[in-house]
Each structure stands twice: as C-alpha cells, then as structure tokens.
Enzyme design. Sequence first.
Site, PDB file in Angstrom:
ATOM      1  N   GLU A   1       0.855  -1.186   0.000  1.00 47.35           N
ATOM      2  CA  GLU A   1       0.000   0.000   0.000  1.00 47.35           C
ATOM      3  C   GLU A   1       0.891   1.236   0.000  1.00 47.35           C
ATOM      4  O   GLU A   1       1.738   1.400   0.894  1.00 47.35           O
ATOM      5  CB  GLU A   1      -0.926   0.036   1.219  1.00 47.35           C
ATOM      6  CG  GLU A   1      -1.866   1.241   1.200  1.00 47.35           C
ATOM      7  CD  GLU A   1      -2.708   1.368   2.456  1.00 47.35           C
ATOM      8  OE1 GLU A   1      -3.742   2.061   2.388  1.00 47.35           O
ATOM      9  OE2 GLU A   1      -2.340   0.797   3.505  1.00 47.35           O
TER      10      GLU A   1
ATOM     11  N   ASP B   1      -3.594  12.101  -1.853  1.00 48.92           N
ATOM     12  CA  ASP B   1      -3.741  13.529  -2.118  1.00 48.92           C
ATOM     13  C   ASP B   1      -4.084  13.720  -3.595  1.00 48.92           C
ATOM     14  O   ASP B   1      -3.368  13.239  -4.472  1.00 48.92           O
ATOM     15  CB  ASP B   1      -2.425  14.242  -1.796  1.00 48.92           C
ATOM     16  CG  ASP B   1      -2.567  15.754  -1.759  1.00 48.92           C
ATOM     17  OD1 ASP B   1      -3.377  16.299  -2.548  1.00 48.92           O
ATOM     18  OD2 ASP B   1      -1.865  16.404  -0.967  1.00 48.92           O
TER      19      ASP B   1
ATOM     20  N   TYR C   1     -10.036   7.591   6.527  1.00 46.43           N
ATOM     21  CA  TYR C   1     -10.706   8.606   5.722  1.00 46.43           C
ATOM     22  C   TYR C   1     -12.026   8.082   5.159  1.00 46.43           C
ATOM     23  O   TYR C   1     -13.027   8.800   5.100  1.00 46.43           O
ATOM     24  CB  TYR C   1      -9.803   9.044   4.570  1.00 46.43           C
ATOM     25  CG  TYR C   1      -8.733  10.025   4.972  1.00 46.43           C
ATOM     26  CD1 TYR C   1      -9.067  11.279   5.470  1.00 46.43           C
ATOM     27  CD2 TYR C   1      -7.385   9.715   4.843  1.00 46.43           C
ATOM     28  CE1 TYR C   1      -8.088  12.192   5.839  1.00 46.43           C
ATOM     29  CE2 TYR C   1      -6.396  10.612   5.210  1.00 46.43           C
ATOM     30  CZ  TYR C   1      -6.750  11.853   5.702  1.00 46.43           C
ATOM     31  OH  TYR C   1      -5.783  12.749   6.069  1.00 46.43           O
ATOM     32  N   GLU C   2     -12.025   6.837   4.732  1.00 47.21           N
ATOM     33  CA  GLU C   2     -13.227   6.249   4.153  1.00 47.21           C
ATOM     34  C   GLU C   2     -14.369   6.226   5.159  1.00 47.21           C
ATOM     35  O   GLU C   2     -15.517   6.535   4.823  1.00 47.21           O
ATOM     36  CB  GLU C   2     -12.918   4.834   3.663  1.00 47.21           C
ATOM     37  CG  GLU C   2     -14.040   4.172   2.899  1.00 47.21           C
ATOM     38  CD  GLU C   2     -13.618   2.848   2.295  1.00 47.21           C
ATOM     39  OE1 GLU C   2     -14.478   2.158   1.730  1.00 47.21           O
ATOM     40  OE2 GLU C   2     -12.424   2.504   2.389  1.00 47.21           O
TER      41      GLU C   2
END
Length: 216
Positions: A44, A118, A193-194
């Site tokens: 990742e 980003d 964030y999800e």
Amino acid sequence: MRLRHKPWATEELERHPHIVIQNPSQHKGKWKELFGNDHPIHVEVGTGKGQFLVGMGVLHPDINYIGIEKYDSVLLTAMERVKESEQPNVKFLNEDVGELLDFFSDEEIDRVYINFTDPWPKNRHEKRRLTYKGYLRLYEQLLKRNGEVHFKTDNQGLFEYSLESFANYGMTLHQVSLDLHRSNYKGNVMTEYEEKFSKKGMRIYRCEAQFRSRKN
C-alpha cells in the site's frame, strides 16, 4: 489536513524494527525471506495510520503486507496498531513512494493499493498524483505479470483522471464503482478517511486496474 508533529515518532519507530523495517534497501529481492514464507506481497503506497492494511492482514493471513508512509508522525499510529495486534504479516517502511525501486526488485510485488491519496488538483502538480503515468511505470516494473493496482478515493475529479490515466497506459479496468458502499462489492476494508467520508454520505469511488502481459 494539518499533520500533528510528534517529535518522538522517529525514535519510537526505530525501537520496533520488526514492524518498521530499517534500511529497507538491504531486503530488496529478499522480502519473502524477511517474512519467513513464500506468500504473495501486497504493497500500500501512502498507508497513513494503517487501518486498511491492518484490517487486510487480519482477513488474509496468507498474504504479506507492506505499507509505505513517509510521515513518521502518521506512521506511528500504524505501527502501534500492528504492535497491539501482533500481526506477523504486516510491515511498514518510513520512506517516500518515489523511492520504491530502491527497496523492491522487478516483479517482486503481487499487488499495489492506493487509498485516498492527495488529489493534487492543480494541473502543475499532475506528476505528484500517485496514478500519474510516471508512477504507473514504476508499479508496472515492480509488479508481477498481470499485476493489479487497486484504487479508492472520495475525490471524483481524481477518480476520473485516474481512470483516464489507467486507460491511456493500456491497463484493463475491473470492478469500477462510482458508489462503493452501495455496490455489491464484497470484502471491502475501510480506511480512516473512508469511514469519515462515508458517514457524511459522500460517495466512495473504487476500481481495479490490471497491467497487460509484457512481451518477452
């Protein structure tokens, strides 16, 4: 989003070299030896606080996961998660994604994940986007034949750009979702964030992009 600086982070990461690998270039071409098995390696890029990778590690103990994160104050949380869960199949590198060729050999990786990166919306910053063709060239070199990039974002503009970037590079698209949490996709593991964005009712975009077989 402003990062909270933690001056003790670097020293704390160095205290756990079995989780945050020091001098990763020494393991180039030998990551399976470090993990002590012959399992596939999934990477990742921009792993953040590690929620996604730790979750994947729990669900798939037969896969080795490596997260790349250059901000030590952020990676500290990811390291602590693995420390608490005692997961042997999750490691981290406190490095920049652009230096991947220094840490992995050609065709050493089985899959790449890009989650909520980003968007770098200004045109002059296009080359910084992790789905830009320069990065795709990098992933292709390190991935095994027919390797895949799995991509998730909340940013519609970045998603549209990435779909075009993948297609222009000659990649094959699979599992394209314009609203992941209302789709029939199974096995999704959410990032920090999800969770935040989905609670606000925001759409999550996802796709899988596969490199075509290289000619001998």
